[in-house]
Design an enzyme around this catalytic site. Structure first.
Site, mmCIF file in Angstrom:
data_model
loop_
_atom_site.group_PDB
_atom_site.id
_atom_site.type_symbol
_atom_site.label_atom_id
_atom_site.label_comp_id
_atom_site.label_asym_id
_atom_site.label_seq_id
_atom_site.Cartn_x
_atom_site.Cartn_y
_atom_site.Cartn_z
ATOM 1 N N HIS A 122 0.852 -1.185 0.000
ATOM 2 C CA HIS A 122 0.000 0.000 0.000
ATOM 3 C C HIS A 122 0.891 1.238 0.000
ATOM 4 C CE1 HIS A 122 -3.959 -1.772 0.178
ATOM 5 N NE2 HIS A 122 -3.542 -2.624 1.112
ATOM 6 N N ASP A 152 0.094 6.725 -3.972
ATOM 7 C CA ASP A 152 -1.075 6.239 -4.696
ATOM 8 C C ASP A 152 -1.477 7.169 -5.837
ATOM 9 O OD1 ASP A 152 -1.293 3.995 -3.171
ATOM 10 O OD2 ASP A 152 -3.041 4.625 -2.029
#
Length: 382
Positions: A122, A152
Site C-alpha cells: 500500500h 497512490d
C-alpha cells in the site's frame, strides 16, 4: 476537450487506477470501467464521467469479451500485479497483436519486474521503498504515514496518466501503441528528484525534521492560533521573512539571524507564543494581501468558501450536491468539462456498452444468462 475521441478501458482496482482514468475522463476521454461481479460497492468511487460494465474476467468467455473491447479502444488501464493479466490470456502480447495501436498501461505498486513485483503493498510501503518516507516526520519521531496522496495518487495515478498521454502523442508519429510500466515506487522516487539533486547542499544536512523545508525552520511550519486553528508559514526569502516579522509585531534586530539553525528551536517557540495570541481570522486580516507567505490552514468545509477559490471556480458541485476539485490544469483552449452527473452504479451501463462495441442482443442475453456479465439497471432507476 483535449482527449475527445480517445477510448479507454479501465479495469477496476483501488484508488490509483480509478483516479488515473478519471483524469482522462475529465479531459474528454470516453472511459469504460470494467468492474468485477459481486463488487463491494454499489457505486464506483472516482467514477466521474465514466460508464460501468460488470464482466467476469476469470472466465474465458469474459476474457474474450474484453479482447473485443480492446480491439476498438485506444487505451487499456490495468492495476494488477505482474502475471495476472498473462494468466487470463490478456497480456500485452495478445492484445497488441490484435490491436497494434493499443496503449497498454500497467499501474502497479512495485512494477513489472524486480523481486517485489508480485508482492502486495500500500501507499506507505511504496513510500518506504522509494526512500521518501525516511524524509517525512518530526525530529526525534518515527517517520509517519501521510495521507495516501503521494504514492497512490501522485506517483501512481497521475504519473500513469502522464505516461498514457505521452504514449498517445508518440502514437501520432509511429502509429503504434506501447506498454507503460507505471508503478508507485518509481513514480514517487521521481517526484523526489529535487531531494536527490540537492542532497549535497546544506538544505538537508540536519536530521529529519530539523531542516528548512521539513518543519525545522521557524519560518516554514504551522502554528496554532488562539481559537485552536492553524496558520501555515512559508517565509523563506529575506524580504518575505521581514514581512512575517513585521506582521507578528516583532523586530528583526532583536531576533537571531534568520538562517541561524542553532537558534531555530527558540525562535519557533517565540513565534508559537505570538501566533497563540490571536485567532485565525485575526491573523488573516493581518497577513492577507501581503507577501509574508502566511496563509490559513483551511478545512475541506472552509476551502470551498474561500474568496480566492470562489473567484477561480476551483471547486465544482455535482447534481447530487457533492463538492470536488475542478480538474487541473486549466487549459484555456481545450479546458476539461467534467461530468456533473452522479458516479455510475456498478454495472449500470453493461448492455449499453456491449451494444456500442458490436455485441448482438442475443450475445448479450447469453452472456447475462451464463453470468459472464451483470447488468444493474434496476439499481440505476432507484
Amino acid at each position: 476537450m483535449a482527449l475527445q475521441g480517445i477510448s479507454v478501458v479501465e479495469l477496476s482496482g483501488l484508488a490509483p487506477g480509478p483516479f488515473c482514468a478519471m483524469v482522462l475522463a475529465d479531459f474528454g476521454a470516453r472511459v469504460v470501467r470494467v468492474d468485477r461481479p459481486g463488487s463491494r460497492y454499489d457505486v464506483s468511487r472516482l467514477g466521474r464521467g465514466k460508464r460501468s460494465l460488470v464482466l467476469d474476467l476469470k472466465q474465458p468467455r469474459g476474457a474474450a469479451v474484453l479482447r473485443r473491447l480492446c480491439k476498438r479502444s485506444d487505451v487499456l488501464l490495468e492495476p494488477f500485479r505482474r502475471g495476472v493479466m498473462e494468466k487470463l490470456q490478456l497480456g500485452p502480447e495478445i492484445l497488441q497483436r490484435e490491436n497494434p495501436r493499443l496503449i497498454y498501461a500497467r499501474l502497479s505498486g512495485f512494477g513489472q519486474s524486480g523481486s517485489f513485483c508480485r508482492l502486495a503493498g500500500h501507499d506507505i510501503n511504496y513510500l518506504a521503498l522509494s526512500g521518501v518516507l525516511s524524509k517525512i516526520g518530526r525530529s526525534g519521531e518515527n517517520p509517519y504515514a501521510p495521507l495516501n496522496l503521494l504514492a497512490d495518487f501522485a506517483g501512481g495515478g497521475l504519473m500513469c496518466a502522464l505516461g498514457i498521454i505521452m504514449a498517445l502523442f508518440d502514437r501520432t508519429r509511429t502509429g503504434k501503441g506501447q506498454v507503460i510500466d507505471a508503478n508507485m515506487v518509481e513514480g514517487t522516487a521521481y517526484l523526489s528528484s529535487f531531494l536527490w539533486k540537492t542532497q549535497k547542499l546544506s538544505l538537508w544536512e540536519a536530521p529529519r525534521g530539523q531542516n528548512m523545508l521539513d518543519g525545522g525552520a521557524p519560518f516554514y511550519t504551522t502554528y496554532r492560533t488562539a481559537d485552536g486553528e492553524f496558520m501555515a508559514v512559508g517565509a523563506i526569502e529575506p524580504q518575505f521573512y521581514e514581512l512575517l516579522i513585521k506582521g507578528l509585531g516583532l523586530k528583526s534586530d532583536e531576533l537571531p539571524n534568520q538562517m541561524s539553525m542553532d537558534d531555530w528551536p527558540e525562535m519557533k517557540k517565540k513565534f508559537a507564543d505570538v501566533f497563540a495570541e490571536k485567532t485565525k481570522a485575526e491573523w488573516c486580516q493581518i497577513f492577507d494581501g501581503t507577501d509574508a507567505c502566511v496563509t490559513p490552514v483551511l478545512t475541506f468545509e472552509e476551502v470551498v468558501h474561500h474568496d480566492h477559490n470562489k473567484e477561480r471556480g476551483s471547486f465544482i458541485t455535482s447534481e447530487e450536491q457533492d463538492v470536488s476539485p475542478r480538474p487541473a490544469p486549466l487549459l484555456l483552449n481545450t479546458p476539461a468539462i467534467p461530468s456533473f452527473k452522479r458516479d455510475p452504479f456498478i454495472g449500470e451501463h453493461t448492455e449499453e456498452i456491449l451494444e456500442e462495441f458490436g455485441f448482438s442482443r442475443e450475445e448479450i442475453y447469453q452472456l447475462n444468462s451464463d453470468k459472464i456479465i451483470e447488468s444493474n439497471k434496476v439499481k440505476a432507476s432507484l
